[in-house]
Design a protein around this motif. Structure first.
Motif, PDB file in Angstrom:
ATOM      1  N   SER A   1       0.827  -1.267  -0.072  1.00 38.31           N
ATOM      2  CA  SER A   1      -0.039   0.050   0.129  1.00 38.31           C
ATOM      3  C   SER A   1       0.976   1.259   0.004  1.00 38.31           C
ATOM      4  O   SER A   1       2.055   1.298   0.259  1.00 38.31           O
ATOM      5  CB  SER A   1      -0.788   0.111   1.113  1.00 38.31           C
ATOM      6  OG  SER A   1      -0.329  -0.052   2.432  1.00 38.31           O
ATOM      7  N   GLU A   2       0.105   2.310  -0.473  1.00 45.55           N
ATOM      8  CA  GLU A   2       0.942   3.734  -0.403  1.00 45.55           C
ATOM      9  C   GLU A   2       1.397   4.081   0.834  1.00 45.55           C
ATOM     10  O   GLU A   2       2.364   4.510   1.224  1.00 45.55           O
ATOM     11  CB  GLU A   2       0.093   4.753  -1.287  1.00 45.55           C
ATOM     12  CG  GLU A   2       0.594   5.933  -1.349  1.00 45.55           C
ATOM     13  CD  GLU A   2      -0.691   6.850  -1.701  1.00 45.55           C
ATOM     14  OE1 GLU A   2      -0.327   8.271  -1.434  1.00 45.55           O
ATOM     15  OE2 GLU A   2      -1.618   6.579  -2.088  1.00 45.55           O
TER      16      GLU A   2
ATOM     17  N   VAL B   1       5.652   8.667  -2.129  1.00 44.36           N
ATOM     18  CA  VAL B   1       4.909   8.541  -3.423  1.00 44.36           C
ATOM     19  C   VAL B   1       3.545   9.022  -3.293  1.00 44.36           C
ATOM     20  O   VAL B   1       2.916   8.766  -2.277  1.00 44.36           O
ATOM     21  CB  VAL B   1       5.324   7.466  -4.161  1.00 44.36           C
ATOM     22  CG1 VAL B   1       6.535   7.005  -4.531  1.00 44.36           C
ATOM     23  CG2 VAL B   1       4.487   6.410  -3.224  1.00 44.36           C
ATOM     24  N   LYS B   2       2.889   9.329  -4.449  1.00 41.52           N
ATOM     25  CA  LYS B   2       1.432   9.558  -4.393  1.00 41.52           C
ATOM     26  C   LYS B   2       0.829   8.871  -5.642  1.00 41.52           C
ATOM     27  O   LYS B   2       1.028   8.797  -6.626  1.00 41.52           O
ATOM     28  CB  LYS B   2       1.079  11.061  -4.611  1.00 41.52           C
ATOM     29  CG  LYS B   2      -0.436  11.429  -4.637  1.00 41.52           C
ATOM     30  CD  LYS B   2      -1.037  11.223  -3.223  1.00 41.52           C
ATOM     31  CE  LYS B   2      -2.631  11.518  -3.364  1.00 41.52           C
ATOM     32  NZ  LYS B   2      -3.319  11.136  -2.175  1.00 41.52           N
ATOM     33  N   VAL B   3      -0.233   7.981  -5.213  1.00 40.92           N
ATOM     34  CA  VAL B   3      -0.698   6.995  -6.297  1.00 40.92           C
ATOM     35  C   VAL B   3      -2.175   7.069  -6.183  1.00 40.92           C
ATOM     36  O   VAL B   3      -2.878   7.026  -5.396  1.00 40.92           O
ATOM     37  CB  VAL B   3      -0.181   5.724  -5.785  1.00 40.92           C
ATOM     38  CG1 VAL B   3      -0.575   4.554  -7.140  1.00 40.92           C
ATOM     39  CG2 VAL B   3       1.216   5.276  -5.537  1.00 40.92           C
TER      40      VAL B   3
ATOM     41  N   ALA C   1       0.332   2.675 -10.523  1.00 42.08           N
ATOM     42  CA  ALA C   1       1.365   2.197  -9.535  1.00 42.08           C
ATOM     43  C   ALA C   1       2.474   2.884  -9.722  1.00 42.08           C
ATOM     44  O   ALA C   1       2.924   3.404 -10.808  1.00 42.08           O
ATOM     45  CB  ALA C   1       1.237   0.469  -9.900  1.00 42.08           C
ATOM     46  N   TRP C   2       3.543   2.589  -8.807  1.00 42.80           N
ATOM     47  CA  TRP C   2       4.762   2.705  -8.781  1.00 42.80           C
ATOM     48  C   TRP C   2       5.802   1.407  -8.746  1.00 42.80           C
ATOM     49  O   TRP C   2       5.487   0.884  -7.810  1.00 42.80           O
ATOM     50  CB  TRP C   2       5.360   3.635  -7.597  1.00 42.80           C
ATOM     51  CG  TRP C   2       5.162   5.405  -7.846  1.00 42.80           C
ATOM     52  CD1 TRP C   2       3.885   5.915  -7.757  1.00 42.80           C
ATOM     53  CD2 TRP C   2       5.988   6.165  -8.515  1.00 42.80           C
ATOM     54  NE1 TRP C   2       4.048   7.266  -7.943  1.00 42.80           N
ATOM     55  CE2 TRP C   2       5.436   7.477  -8.665  1.00 42.80           C
ATOM     56  CE3 TRP C   2       7.270   6.210  -8.954  1.00 42.80           C
ATOM     57  CZ2 TRP C   2       5.934   8.522  -8.965  1.00 42.80           C
ATOM     58  CZ3 TRP C   2       7.996   7.260  -9.545  1.00 42.80           C
ATOM     59  CH2 TRP C   2       7.274   8.405  -9.671  1.00 42.80           C
TER      60      TRP C   2
ATOM     61  N   VAL D   1      -5.704 -11.157 -12.929  1.00 35.88           N
ATOM     62  CA  VAL D   1      -4.851 -10.264 -13.545  1.00 35.88           C
ATOM     63  C   VAL D   1      -5.321  -8.872 -13.153  1.00 35.88           C
ATOM     64  O   VAL D   1      -6.546  -8.515 -13.369  1.00 35.88           O
ATOM     65  CB  VAL D   1      -4.788 -10.348 -14.918  1.00 35.88           C
ATOM     66  CG1 VAL D   1      -3.661  -9.454 -15.526  1.00 35.88           C
ATOM     67  CG2 VAL D   1      -4.166 -11.932 -15.380  1.00 35.88           C
ATOM     68  N   LEU D   2      -4.309  -7.996 -12.594  1.00 38.64           N
ATOM     69  CA  LEU D   2      -4.716  -6.661 -12.707  1.00 38.64           C
ATOM     70  C   LEU D   2      -3.928  -5.584 -13.494  1.00 38.64           C
ATOM     71  O   LEU D   2      -2.597  -5.634 -13.186  1.00 38.64           O
ATOM     72  CB  LEU D   2      -4.437  -6.168 -10.903  1.00 38.64           C
ATOM     73  CG  LEU D   2      -4.341  -4.714 -10.431  1.00 38.64           C
ATOM     74  CD1 LEU D   2      -5.710  -4.368 -10.693  1.00 38.64           C
ATOM     75  CD2 LEU D   2      -3.685  -4.491  -8.933  1.00 38.64           C
ATOM     76  N   PRO D   3      -4.602  -4.794 -14.247  1.00 44.02           N
ATOM     77  CA  PRO D   3      -4.014  -4.127 -15.188  1.00 44.02           C
ATOM     78  C   PRO D   3      -3.617  -2.753 -14.338  1.00 44.02           C
ATOM     79  O   PRO D   3      -4.248  -2.350 -13.589  1.00 44.02           O
ATOM     80  CB  PRO D   3      -4.905  -3.798 -16.419  1.00 44.02           C
ATOM     81  CG  PRO D   3      -6.269  -4.171 -15.724  1.00 44.02           C
ATOM     82  CD  PRO D   3      -5.816  -5.230 -14.683  1.00 44.02           C
ATOM     83  N   LEU D   4      -2.403  -2.045 -14.766  1.00 42.83           N
ATOM     84  CA  LEU D   4      -1.867  -1.005 -14.020  1.00 42.83           C
ATOM     85  C   LEU D   4      -1.122   0.045 -15.003  1.00 42.83           C
ATOM     86  O   LEU D   4      -0.471  -0.739 -16.021  1.00 42.83           O
ATOM     87  CB  LEU D   4      -0.642  -1.321 -12.869  1.00 42.83           C
ATOM     88  CG  LEU D   4      -1.485  -2.214 -11.873  1.00 42.83           C
ATOM     89  CD1 LEU D   4      -0.134  -2.805 -11.111  1.00 42.83           C
ATOM     90  CD2 LEU D   4      -2.437  -1.280 -10.909  1.00 42.83           C
ATOM     91  N   SER D   5      -1.288   1.106 -14.728  1.00 42.37           N
ATOM     92  CA  SER D   5      -0.562   2.252 -15.556  1.00 42.37           C
ATOM     93  C   SER D   5       0.559   2.716 -14.628  1.00 42.37           C
ATOM     94  O   SER D   5       0.241   3.217 -13.578  1.00 42.37           O
ATOM     95  CB  SER D   5      -1.427   3.398 -15.924  1.00 42.37           C
ATOM     96  OG  SER D   5      -0.644   4.509 -16.396  1.00 42.37           O
ATOM     97  N   MET D   6       1.776   2.416 -15.181  1.00 45.19           N
ATOM     98  CA  MET D   6       2.743   2.696 -14.255  1.00 45.19           C
ATOM     99  C   MET D   6       3.324   4.401 -13.893  1.00 45.19           C
ATOM    100  O   MET D   6       3.370   5.079 -15.236  1.00 45.19           O
ATOM    101  CB  MET D   6       4.200   2.282 -14.424  1.00 45.19           C
ATOM    102  CG  MET D   6       3.915   0.569 -14.694  1.00 45.19           C
ATOM    103  SD  MET D   6       3.287  -0.075 -13.246  1.00 45.19           S
ATOM    104  CE  MET D   6       4.916  -0.071 -12.070  1.00 45.19           C
ATOM    105  N   ASP D   7       3.339   4.789 -12.763  1.00 42.05           N
ATOM    106  CA  ASP D   7       3.946   6.392 -12.839  1.00 42.05           C
ATOM    107  C   ASP D   7       5.361   6.435 -12.581  1.00 42.05           C
ATOM    108  O   ASP D   7       6.014   7.703 -12.901  1.00 42.05           O
ATOM    109  CB  ASP D   7       3.296   6.867 -11.605  1.00 42.05           C
ATOM    110  CG  ASP D   7       1.620   7.117 -11.339  1.00 42.05           C
ATOM    111  OD1 ASP D   7       1.240   6.964 -12.536  1.00 42.05           O
ATOM    112  OD2 ASP D   7       1.262   7.181 -10.475  1.00 42.05           O
TER     113      ASP D   7
END
Length: 644
Positions: free
Chosen positions: A378-379, A395-397, A402-403, A430-436
């Motif tokens: 978790s953040e 970090v800020k998510v 995600a980071w 499966v969890l799709p994520l957009s990386m920061d």
């Protein structure tokens, strides 16, 4: 007069030239002997010393380096001495010496000098071997120092090896002298030297090779390090050789044609002499430059790793003591017992880590899937620990983002870029994520599923944790102990109180790494010192082999009106250039090597270590130069009556 008396008097008469060569040979024998004494130590052979086997292998490798280096060093020195004594050998033959007697004299001289170097080296080695064992014992963290013993096998190996080495060198010398006729020996010193000439193509090749090698070193990175090392070494070596044989001569010729420079003061004489001197001594200058680069680069690199040991270990292990459990959290009673054991040994905790995660596999664009080595956290858990660990920022998510966290800060590859689409898989889900983006440096021990971290928004993590199967849930714990470098007893107490838990300790890696780097630096110091003394000796006796020729030239310069003060300046300039040009070239090579290393590691630490090593080398080289200049000037004044 017997052959032995004649040989000893010849050596004594050439003591100024033989002195530095003899001392370098003694030092080589001493280092070889003390290394052999450790290698053949009964406790090391029986395996009774922890870490002794690895140290023994390292010293065996150094022994090969020393003996190979000694062969080429002694062979080159011997050939240089024979070249200057050709007229002397011719006179002996003219007075009735047969070829056999001349060979016998050369063998006596080699054996006499070699035997003296071996005896002195063994005596010094025996005197300091106990101290050597004590230092190694401390570096290897051995409870009881390695005791002194009478190293018969080491003595026999050293004496036999170097005696054979001097005999082989004598055989090479006999072969060379035996081929020359009496007239050739007598007239060898009268042969006029050819005017120095340089090929423009080879001079250009030198510049291209050096420029290419420096450019490759300047742009080196962690990714291409392995592929560039050998090409860089090859280019710089070839470029350095042609620098002294071709490019330097071409540059000096251009300076001689510049009247504004060459006609100022005594520059005309200095430049003319320098062109001949560099051309004649090109091999010596080349070898001295390479040895300088090797000494400074190796010592600087080892010093960097030595100083970076603690930072690297802390970066790899965010807490002093840590462990993980999968499926269920640790018992509160066990966590309390850990704290109690630490306090019982007089230590306290700086902070604790208690991180809950979800294990799985991560797929990043252009990167093979990280199978079961990634963990969702978790953040808030990441930010809480990032505040305690130097070099990490919170970090800020946002939901759906995600980071990516790479576990180490040093030499970290870029695996996740901002905007990259990734997928985290746990079982069938499966969890799709957009990386920061990517952060370097973990918050827990990088073991198993916690090797790579994926930081999620708190609400999204809570939802994923609720749906995750029990076996995919991971609980990571860490305990940062204040003054952890001295907390060995506290760590052992914790392990003894909870034998069922598998603890990872930062101190284990620290002690192993520190031991290895300290040993490597200590061993390399002796080899580097040998290389330094040898390079100085090459320059020193090369200087004295040209003594008679220099005296004749100085007398000629005095007759045409050059004052003794001006002769002194000419002499100082020639010797300074001979000593400091290899130092400057070697330092330049080492500087680019350090730049390449700085591209992989911390540049500030590289600069500090390299500056310190180069400063020490320059100070020692300056001392060597002052000794050589004073001794040379005294010899010139004594033998020719010229005060310089």
């Amino acid at each position: 007069m017997t052959f032995r008396q004649l040989a000893s008097r010849n050596i004594w008469g050439n003591r100024h030239a033989y002195g530095s060569f003899f001392l370098s040979s003694v030092f080589a024998v001493t280092v070889f002997f003390v290394y052999a004494a450790f290698i053949f130590h009964p406790l090391i052979l029986q395996g009774d010393v922890a870490g002794g086997a690895g140290t023994r292998l390292a010293l065996i490798g150094c022994e090969y380096i020393i003996i190979v280096f000694s062969f080429f060093f002694i062979q080159y020195a011997s050939s240089s001495f024979l070249k200057t004594r050709q007229k002397e050998f011719g006179m002996l033959c003219l007075f009735g010496f047969t070829r056999r007697q001349l060979r016998k004299l050369i063998v006596y001289e080699n054996l006499l000098l070699g035997a003296a170097a071996i005896l002195c080296g063994l005596a010094i080695g025996l005197l300091f071997s106990k101290l050597f064992f004590m230092v190694l014992s401390r570096l290897m963290d051995v409870a009881n120092p390695i005791p002194f013993y009478w190293p018969w096998r080491a003595i026999a190996l050293t004496a036999a090896g170097y005696l054979l080495l001097f005999l082989v060198i004598a055989a090479f010398s006999l072969r060379r002298v035996g081929r020359m006729e009496v007239a050739e020996l007598l007239l060898a010193s009268r042969k006029p030297k050819r005017a120095p000439a340089a090929s423009p193509w080879l001079a250009a090749l030198s510049a291209v090779c050096l420029g290419g090698g420096y450019a490759m070193a300047y742009t080196m990175s962690a990714g291409n390090l392995i592929f560039r090392i050998l090409p860089i070494i090859g280019l710089v070596t070839v470029g350095t050789y042609f620098l002294f044989t071709q490019l330097s001569v071409a540059l000096l010729k251009r300076l001689q044609r510049n009247r504004g420079i060459s006609h100022r003061g005594t520059n005309l004489v200095v430049l003319s002499q320098l062109a001949y001197r560099i051309k004649d001594n090109a091999r010596v200058l080349f070898l001295a430059s390479i040895m300088c680069a090797v000494v400074v680069t190796s010592a600087g690199t080892l010093t960097v790793f030595m100083n970076a040991t603690e930072d690297n270990v802390v970066g790899h292990n965010p807490q002093t003591l840590s462990f993980q459990q999968r499926g269920k959290p640790a018992k509160a009673a066990d966590l309390n017992r850990i704290e109690e054991a630490v306090r019982a040994e007089g230590f306290s905790l700086a902070f604790k880590a208690d991180v809950t995660g979800i294990a799985g596999s991560l797929k990043l664009p252009g990167v093979r899937e990280l199978d079961d080595t990634a963990m969702l956290v978790s953040e808030s858990a990441y930010n809480a620990l990032a505040g305690h660990i130097q070099g990490l920022r919170p970090v800020k998510v946002e939901p759906g983002h995600a980071w990516f966290v790479y576990p180490y800060r040093d030499a970290a590859p870029a695996l996740a870029t901002a905007g990259a689409e990734a997928a985290f898989r746990t079982g069938e889900r499966v969890l799709p994520l957009s990386m920061d983006g990517q952060r370097n440096g973990g918050i827990v021990q990088a073991i198993g599923p916690a090797t790579y971290l994926v930081v999620l928004n708190d609400a999204q993590f809570a939802a994923q944790y609720k749906e995750a199967a029990g076996g995919s849930r991971v609980y990571a714990y860490g305990f940062e102990i204040r003054h952890w470098q001295k907390a060995e007893q506290a760590i052992e107490r914790v392990r003894a109180s909870l034998p069922d838990l598998k603890f990872a300790s930062r101190l284990d890696e620290y002690k192993l790494t520190r031991q290895f780097s300290s040993l490597a630096l200590f061993i390399a110091m002796f080899v580097s010192a040998l290389f330094f003394l040898a390079s100085g000796s090459l320059l020193f006796f090369k200087l004295f082999t040209e003594l008679r020729e220099e005296q004749t030239q100085f007398r000629s310069l005095m007759r045409i009106g050059i004052s003794p003060k001006e002769l002194g300046r000419i002499l100082t300039a020639q010797i300074a250039i001979l000593f400091f040009i290899p130092c400057a070239v070697g330092a330049l090579h080492a500087a680019f090597a350090m730049i390449a290393l700085g591209n992989v590691l911390d540049p500030a630490r590289i600069l500090s270590s390299a500056s310190m090593v180069m400063g020490i080398y320059l100070a020692l080289q300056t001392a060597y130069f002052l000794i050589a200049r004073r001794s040379y000037a005294r010899t010139v004044a004594r033998d020719s009556g010229i005060r310089v």
